[in-house]
Design an enzyme around this catalytic site. Structure first.
Site, PDB file in Angstrom:
ATOM      1  N   GLU A   1     -11.110  -1.256  -3.996  1.00 50.70           N
ATOM      2  CA  GLU A   1     -10.441  -0.599  -2.873  1.00 50.70           C
ATOM      3  C   GLU A   1      -9.291   0.270  -3.379  1.00 50.70           C
ATOM      4  OE1 GLU A   1      -9.112  -3.820  -0.384  1.00 50.70           O
ATOM      5  OE2 GLU A   1      -7.324  -4.203  -1.584  1.00 50.70           O
TER       6      GLU A   1
ATOM      7  N   ASP B   1       0.818  -1.217   0.000  1.00 49.07           N
ATOM      8  CA  ASP B   1       0.000   0.000   0.000  1.00 49.07           C
ATOM      9  C   ASP B   1       0.854   1.272   0.000  1.00 49.07           C
ATOM     10  OD1 ASP B   1      -1.982  -1.944   0.400  1.00 49.07           O
ATOM     11  OD2 ASP B   1      -1.991  -1.627   2.574  1.00 49.07           O
TER      12      ASP B   1
END
Length: 340
Positions: free
Chosen positions: A213, A32
């Protein structure tokens, strides 16, 4: 004498090339990944799980050599004590903010939280925990990102429509200020194509997980793009999709956003890159090059853990003003550093 000069020339040439080129990944691990650029420096973060860590560097390609520090450690227990995910650092209205997801050890309680720092240099000053950032429904939420458009502030994130797992959608909401969502959230994307629905849920009570997402804003010309990740992160099919809206449209109207049916960045077995996703964007220091920062695995089945490493590569724009990311590059590819 001549031989010594030749050796010196070869050494100097190699040294210059070493400074001008790099190979991915930019760190051995780091899911991420996110970075932003301000005042000659890149500020970088990724999921650490149990704390928030911040890097500072003049060149993101040399992140391995950059100084970094822990800017926040969660309490031992409580609502935001565990599973610290997907942090992003933003400079908004003269202050620094970090947005991240956290829970109490039970995933169903994941929510978005924020820190604030008024120091011009976010590596200095005091990071103050400011609490939860939520809309009035206050449902499960992760992967928050904030952007400004035409003087207005917005937050996008991945959330559940109700209180049960099984599908993650992309939401957007207006913000009154960097710490306050104004009005209701609006769903602008749900998993609808086959490529967005890969991955059985790791819960015996649920058969499947459909995922949108990691939404990230990308502006170019007269269009706004949200690039997001689809399918379960533990699958090799994890990939990037894209939404587009006109710059003068109502961003809080779901009909303003159109989704491309196919992913725009996906695994490349021939290049030994699997599950590329959860990206962010940056430009070179001179502002002329456009780059994507993303995580990926080196082997099939590596999953959704710390084997994911951050990589960067340039992308281009087509004649219609859409980003063209190409394929994720092999880790042995020699690349030119972002241009100063």
């Amino acid at each position: 004498m001549l031989r010594s000069l030749i050796c010196l020339l070869v050494f100097l040439t190699s040294a210059v090339q070493a400074q001008d080129t790099f190979r991915n990944p930019v760190l051995p691990g780091g899911p991420d990944p996110w970075c932003t650029y301000k005042d000659g420096h890149y500020y970088y973060m990724h999921t650490m799980g149990n704390r928030l860590e911040l890097w500072k560097t003049k060149n993101i390609a040399f992140l391995k050599d950059a100084p970094h520090k822990t800017i926040w450690t969660p309490p031992a227990s409580g609502a935001f004590s565990k599973e610290i995910w997907a942090p992003e650092i933003h400079f908004i209205k003269g202050k620094w903010y970090v947005y991240f997801a956290a829970d109490n050890g039970d995933n169903q309680y994941h929510r978005i939280y924020a820190l604030e720092n008024s120091s011009p240099d976010p590596m200095l000053g005091v990071w103050e925990f400011k609490g939860k950032v939520a809309d009035i429904e206050d449902k499960w939420a992760i992967d928050a990102s904030v952007f400004e458009h035409r003087g207005k502030l917005y937050m996008t994130w991945s959330g559940w429509e109700g209180d049960k797992n099984g599908r993650q959608d992309i939401y957007i909401a207006a913000m009154k200020d960097p710490l306050t969502i104004q009005g209701k959230r609006v769903k602008i994307s749900s998993p609808q194509y086959t490529w967005e629905t890969k991955g059985d849920l790791r819960d015996p009570n649920l058969k499947h997980l459909d995922v949108n997402e990691g939404p990230q804003m990308l502006k170019y010309g007269k269009q706004l793009f949200i690039v997001y990740s689809g399918s379960a992160c533990w699958t090799d099919d994890y990939a990037l999709g894209i939404l587009v809206a006109a710059e003068d449209s109502d961003l809080l109207d779901p009909s303003s956003w159109k989704k491309r049916a196919e992913p725009v960045f996906r695994q490349s077995p021939e290049n030994k890159v699997y599950g590329p996703g959860h990206n962010s964007f940056f430009t070179s220091p001179d502002g002329k090059e456009h780059w994507i920062l993303y995580h990926a695995n080196d082997h099939p089945g590596d999953g959704c853990g710390n084997k994911r490493s951050p990589r960067i590569q340039r992308f281009r724009w087509d004649e219609a003003g859409w980003p063209v990311f190409g394929k994720p590059l092999q880790t042995d590819t020699l690349l030119q550093i972002p241009r100063s």
